[in-house]
Design a protein around this motif. Structure first.
Motif, short mmCIF file in Angstrom:
data_model
loop_
_atom_site.label_atom_id
_atom_site.label_comp_id
_atom_site.label_asym_id
_atom_site.label_seq_id
_atom_site.Cartn_x
_atom_site.Cartn_y
_atom_site.Cartn_z
N VAL A 71 0.84 -1.20 0.00
CA VAL A 71 0.00 0.00 0.00
C VAL A 71 0.87 1.25 0.00
O VAL A 71 1.87 1.31 0.71
CB VAL A 71 -0.93 0.01 1.23
N ARG A 72 0.48 2.22 -0.83
CA ARG A 72 1.10 3.55 -0.79
C ARG A 72 0.01 4.57 -1.12
O ARG A 72 -0.68 4.43 -2.14
CB ARG A 72 2.24 3.67 -1.79
N ASP A 73 -0.17 5.54 -0.23
CA ASP A 73 -1.17 6.59 -0.44
C ASP A 73 -2.56 6.02 -0.71
O ASP A 73 -3.28 6.44 -1.63
CB ASP A 73 -0.76 7.50 -1.61
N ASP A 74 -2.95 5.02 0.10
CA ASP A 74 -4.28 4.40 0.00
C ASP A 74 -4.53 3.74 -1.35
O ASP A 74 -5.68 3.62 -1.79
CB ASP A 74 -5.38 5.42 0.29
N GLY A 99 5.12 -8.51 5.33
CA GLY A 99 5.22 -7.08 5.12
C GLY A 99 6.36 -6.67 4.22
O GLY A 99 7.17 -7.50 3.80
N PRO A 100 6.43 -5.38 3.92
CA PRO A 100 7.49 -4.89 3.03
C PRO A 100 8.86 -4.94 3.69
O PRO A 100 8.97 -4.91 4.93
CB PRO A 100 7.07 -3.44 2.75
N THR A 101 9.88 -5.04 2.88
CA THR A 101 11.25 -5.00 3.38
C THR A 101 11.61 -3.57 3.79
O THR A 101 10.85 -2.63 3.53
CB THR A 101 12.23 -5.46 2.29
N ALA A 102 12.77 -3.43 4.43
CA ALA A 102 13.21 -2.10 4.84
C ALA A 102 13.34 -1.17 3.63
O ALA A 102 12.93 0.00 3.68
CB ALA A 102 14.54 -2.20 5.58
N ALA A 103 13.88 -1.69 2.54
CA ALA A 103 14.04 -0.87 1.34
C ALA A 103 12.68 -0.48 0.77
O ALA A 103 12.49 0.64 0.30
CB ALA A 103 14.86 -1.62 0.29
N ASP A 106 11.24 2.20 2.90
CA ASP A 106 11.90 3.48 2.62
C ASP A 106 11.35 4.14 1.36
O ASP A 106 11.43 5.36 1.20
CB ASP A 106 13.42 3.28 2.47
N SER A 107 10.78 3.33 0.46
CA SER A 107 10.21 3.88 -0.77
C SER A 107 8.75 4.30 -0.58
O SER A 107 8.08 4.67 -1.53
CB SER A 107 10.30 2.86 -1.91
N GLY A 108 8.26 4.20 0.68
CA GLY A 108 6.91 4.66 0.97
C GLY A 108 5.86 3.59 1.00
O GLY A 108 4.66 3.88 1.14
N LEU A 109 6.25 2.32 0.90
CA LEU A 109 5.29 1.22 0.92
C LEU A 109 4.97 0.81 2.35
O LEU A 109 5.84 0.83 3.23
CB LEU A 109 5.84 0.03 0.14
N SER A 110 3.72 0.42 2.57
CA SER A 110 3.30 -0.10 3.87
C SER A 110 2.32 -1.25 3.62
O SER A 110 2.15 -1.70 2.48
CB SER A 110 2.63 1.01 4.70
N THR A 111 1.68 -1.71 4.68
CA THR A 111 0.72 -2.79 4.54
C THR A 111 -0.46 -2.55 5.46
O THR A 111 -0.29 -2.02 6.57
CB THR A 111 1.36 -4.16 4.84
#
Length: 200
Positions: A71-74, A99-103, A106-111
């Motif tokens: 997820v990024r920006d809904d 979940g997303p990796t640290a990298a 850092d690129s703005g991804l979440s879950t």
């Protein structure tokens, strides 16, 4: 024309023979006193009627791609990860749940999964997949269930061997929200979340 003019002289014929002999000797292979080893030229040597193709090596030879939707920006964002081999359906789901990796963070991804789906198990049935989900998580992540279930559907249907995803809890069909806000107990496809998928 006289008979003498028509027939070449003896010395003229002998001179032509000597010139021809010189040419043959000059074009010959020189002799050597002892045998020697001759290295063959580099191959491969195609046989008659065949064409030898040269393969260009690639850095990704022998590796596969697994798509995970974060997820990024809904919006749902498909992310490609390089893996040693194509994971099983359940293994791919577990990678998504991790979940997303640290990298990737850092690129703005979440879950959205931790707050909506604490655990899940995927069981394929042909090209359909049943996902048995546990109770809701501990609310430490995003609690937007639409995005959470969309992540799972988007991830699993990215595979060529999966067409639909159905959700269950304790073996009972579970109604999950689609992008339009309606609940559905039927098998879902990425089209049910198309409005939430970020354009590539």
């Amino acid at each position: 024309m006289s008979r003498r003019a028509r027939r070449p002289g003896r010395w003229q014929g002998a001179g032509a023979a000597l010139v021809a002999l010189g040419l043959l000797v000059g074009c010959g292979v020189p002799t050597e006193d002892a045998p020697r080893t001759v290295a063959p030229p580099p191959g491969p040597f195609p046989t008659s009627g065949t064409v030898v193709a040269t393969l260009t090596p690639t850095l990704t030879a022998g590796r596969a791609t697994a798509v995970l939707c974060f997820v990024r920006d809904d919006r749902l964002v498909p992310v490609e990860r390089r893996v040693d081999a194509t994971p099983t359906v359940d293994a791919q789901l577990q990678q998504l749940l991790a979940g997303p990796t640290a990298a990737e963070r850092d690129s703005g991804l979440s879950t959205a999964l931790p707050g909506a789906v604490a655990a899940a198990v995927a069981r394929p049935r042909g090209t359909d997949v049943d996902v048995d989900v546990g109770e809701a998580g501990d609310e430490t992540g995003r609690s937007d269930e639409v995005l959470a279930f969309g992540q799972i559907v988007c991830t699993l249907t990215s595979r060529s061997d999966v067409d639909t995803v159905a959700f269950l809890r304790g073996g009972v069909p579970l109604g999950v929200p689609r992008a339009d806000g309606s609940l559905s107990r039927r098998p879902l496809t990425v089209a049910d979340y198309a409005d939430l998928v970020a354009p590539r």
